[in-house]
Design an enzyme around this catalytic site. Structure first.
Site, short mmCIF file in Angstrom:
data_model
loop_
_atom_site.label_atom_id
_atom_site.label_comp_id
_atom_site.label_asym_id
_atom_site.label_seq_id
_atom_site.Cartn_x
_atom_site.Cartn_y
_atom_site.Cartn_z
N ARG A 27 -7.13 11.16 1.92
CA ARG A 27 -8.14 10.23 1.44
C ARG A 27 -8.74 9.46 2.62
O ARG A 27 -8.03 9.02 3.52
CB ARG A 27 -7.56 9.25 0.43
N ASP A 84 -4.72 -4.45 -7.79
CA ASP A 84 -4.35 -3.62 -6.64
C ASP A 84 -5.25 -2.40 -6.51
O ASP A 84 -5.11 -1.63 -5.54
CB ASP A 84 -2.88 -3.19 -6.72
N ASN A 85 -6.17 -2.21 -7.46
CA ASN A 85 -7.12 -1.11 -7.40
C ASN A 85 -8.56 -1.60 -7.20
O ASN A 85 -9.50 -0.90 -7.55
CB ASN A 85 -7.05 -0.26 -8.67
N ASP A 112 9.10 9.69 -7.03
CA ASP A 112 9.39 10.73 -6.04
C ASP A 112 8.42 10.70 -4.86
O ASP A 112 8.59 11.43 -3.89
CB ASP A 112 9.40 12.11 -6.68
N ARG A 141 3.43 6.23 -2.80
CA ARG A 141 3.35 7.67 -2.55
C ARG A 141 2.22 7.99 -1.57
O ARG A 141 1.63 9.06 -1.62
CB ARG A 141 3.15 8.44 -3.86
#
Length: 478
Positions: free
Chosen positions: A173, A245-246, A122, A90
């Site tokens: 960001r 992944d963070n 979404d 997203r």
């Protein structure tokens, strides 16, 4: 005249690193906030960003000059379980900016629509997670913690659906990069050594120019993460979703989903609604960091040495150095929280003794440490005798260091914020924003800019929550 030129160096990497895709336009974008200070630091004119043309870019309805929008691919361990293909589900990377006198940074839109990595989602964000990340990331920056930042937030004029219908939003960001441990894991799992080597060279050029080998880069990433997690813990911060992944190669905090700052101190505190077994609890964060770093080391073993046994030996030695580096950083930061200019390993027990007493009595983490500087810490304990027993040893240690009282107070005031983004205040801002009222968000954001010396009229934001205000769980934005 509006000017927002970007470069696109990540887009020059081989096609298997990403999918080129633009943000999905939204119906009726409108501005929530532009971070004027950050905009100026990036060489941007805040007035340009608030113009219709600027808002169109921040919403994804237009692209800045030089942009090559893309969604990056990566993998990762999520709560210990391996997922071989994640990616930006997203988010769309517009490109990079290189401000005068500053490092190159990524400009990314979160909530920008579906990508090939959306996995049925979404691709959108609702206003709650956007408000949360804006407040938390900017608070972390003001607290001195390496972090991604929020340049802007806009409403999309469209609803998104979670448990109910909610207003959609997009966050802009800013990050030194979005290269993750999971990015290396993805290509390692593909046995794509050429891609691993390319990614290493790109990461080295972006963050670790003096790392002449992959092993040296690993060592520097380990140091950055040891310092980062110790910094988090000195502020009572719980990341909440420390998946591989963070965790960024840059050493910045990323992903402000189910994160939170503690109110009452509890070493095993968990807020994240999806962390049912406490994997990412407050006191587990150092262990998880080194576990994640071990996954990075495993991914780059072929780059470290063609002899696998030799690669494992030297990588293991590097990983073994995490614990002493973290402990040294932890002792230094907590030492300053109790007024020590030069804390030693022997001071760790004195610090831990205070934390144990705070935990047993449910003392507020932030306010108790701040009260040390103000001379009112005894009042933070429901049983003042518990504090008294620690106080004498503390004062004796301060006397032994030989600094004067004014210096000790200054050290503590610089290490102990008076204000943090408390969960209940963030939730109040989100609830008001859903109803169309952004005044609580703007007030809290303003207060968080000066966490060590808040304005006198912001005193209510420093208070711990009452029992009915307490927020016990936080949630992932998706």
């Amino acid at each position: 005249m509006f000017h927002f030129a970007t470069s696109a160096t990540y887009a020059t990497l081989p096609d298997r690193f990403f999918t080129k895709i633009g943000p999905t336009p939204v119906r009726a974008p409108s501005l929530i906030a532009v971070n004027d200070d950050l905009a100026r630091d990036l060489g941007l004119n805040p007035d340009d960003l608030t113009s219709p043309e600027g808002v169109a870019i921040l919403a994804g309805n237009a692209l800045p000059q030089g942009a090559t929008p893309l969604a990056a691919v990566y993998a990762g361990h999520q709560f210990g379980g391996w997922n071989p293909r994640l990616g930006d589900g997203r988010a769309v990377l517009l490109g990079e900016l290189t401000p005068e006198g500053g490092p190159q940074v990524d400009i990314q839109l979160k909530g920008a629509g579906r990508t090939p990595y959306s996995r049925g989602g979404d691709g959108r964000a609702w206003v709650g997670p956007v408000i949360r990340e804006y407040l938390l990331s900017e608070a972390m920056h003001a607290l001195g913690v390496p972090t991604t930042r929020a340049l802007a937030a806009v409403l999309t004029g469209e609803d998104v659906y979670r448990e109910t219908r909610l207003p959609g939003a997009v966050l802009t960001r800013v990050a030194r990069s979005h290269i993750r441990i999971g990015t290396f894991q993805y290509f390692a799992s593909q046995r794509d050594i050429d891609a691993l080597r390319t990614l290493y060279e790109f990461t080295r050029a972006r963050h670790y120019l003096d790392a002449e080998t992959p092993l040296q880069m690993l060592e520097q990433v380990i140091t950055a993460q040891a310092e980062l997690v110790a910094h988090w813990m000195s502020l009572g911060f719980i990341h909440g979703v420390m998946n591989t992944d963070n965790m960024t190669l840059s050493g910045e905090t990323i992903d402000y989903g189910p994160c939170a700052f503690m109110d009452a101190y509890h070493p095993a505190k968990v807020f994240s609604s999806i962390d049912r077994h406490g994997r990412y609890a407050y006191n587990q964060q150092a262990d998880i960091a080194v576990w994640n770093l071990a996954q990075l080391a495993s991914a780059i073993l072929p780059l470290i040495d063609t002899n696998e046994a030799q690669a494992v030996e030297v990588a293991s030695a590097a990983l073994n150095d995490f614990a002493p580096q973290f402990q040294a950083a932890w002792t230094r930061r907590f030492g300053r929280k109790i007024g020590l200019k030069n804390a030693t390993p022997e001071d760790a027990q004195l610090i831990q003794d205070l934390l144990n007493r705070m935990g047993s009595l449910g003392a507020d983490f932030t306010n108790t440490f701040r009260a040390l500087a103000d001379g009112t810490a005894r009042d933070a304990f429901s049983d003042p005798a518990a504090y008294d027993q620690w106080h004498d040893a503390w004062r004796a240690r301060l006397a032994a260091e030989g600094t004067d009282a004014a210096t000790q107070t200054a050290i503590m005031r610089a290490a102990n914020p008076a204000i943090i983004p408390r969960n209940h205040r963030v939730e109040e801002a989100i609830t008001a924003a859903v109803a169309g009222d952004y005044a609580p968000f703007h007030r809290l954001h303003s207060a968080l800019k000066s966490p060590y010396e808040p304005a006198p009229d912001m005193g209510d934001l420093t208070m711990a929550p009452t029992a009915d205000q307490e927020v016990r769980q936080t949630f992932c934005g998706t």
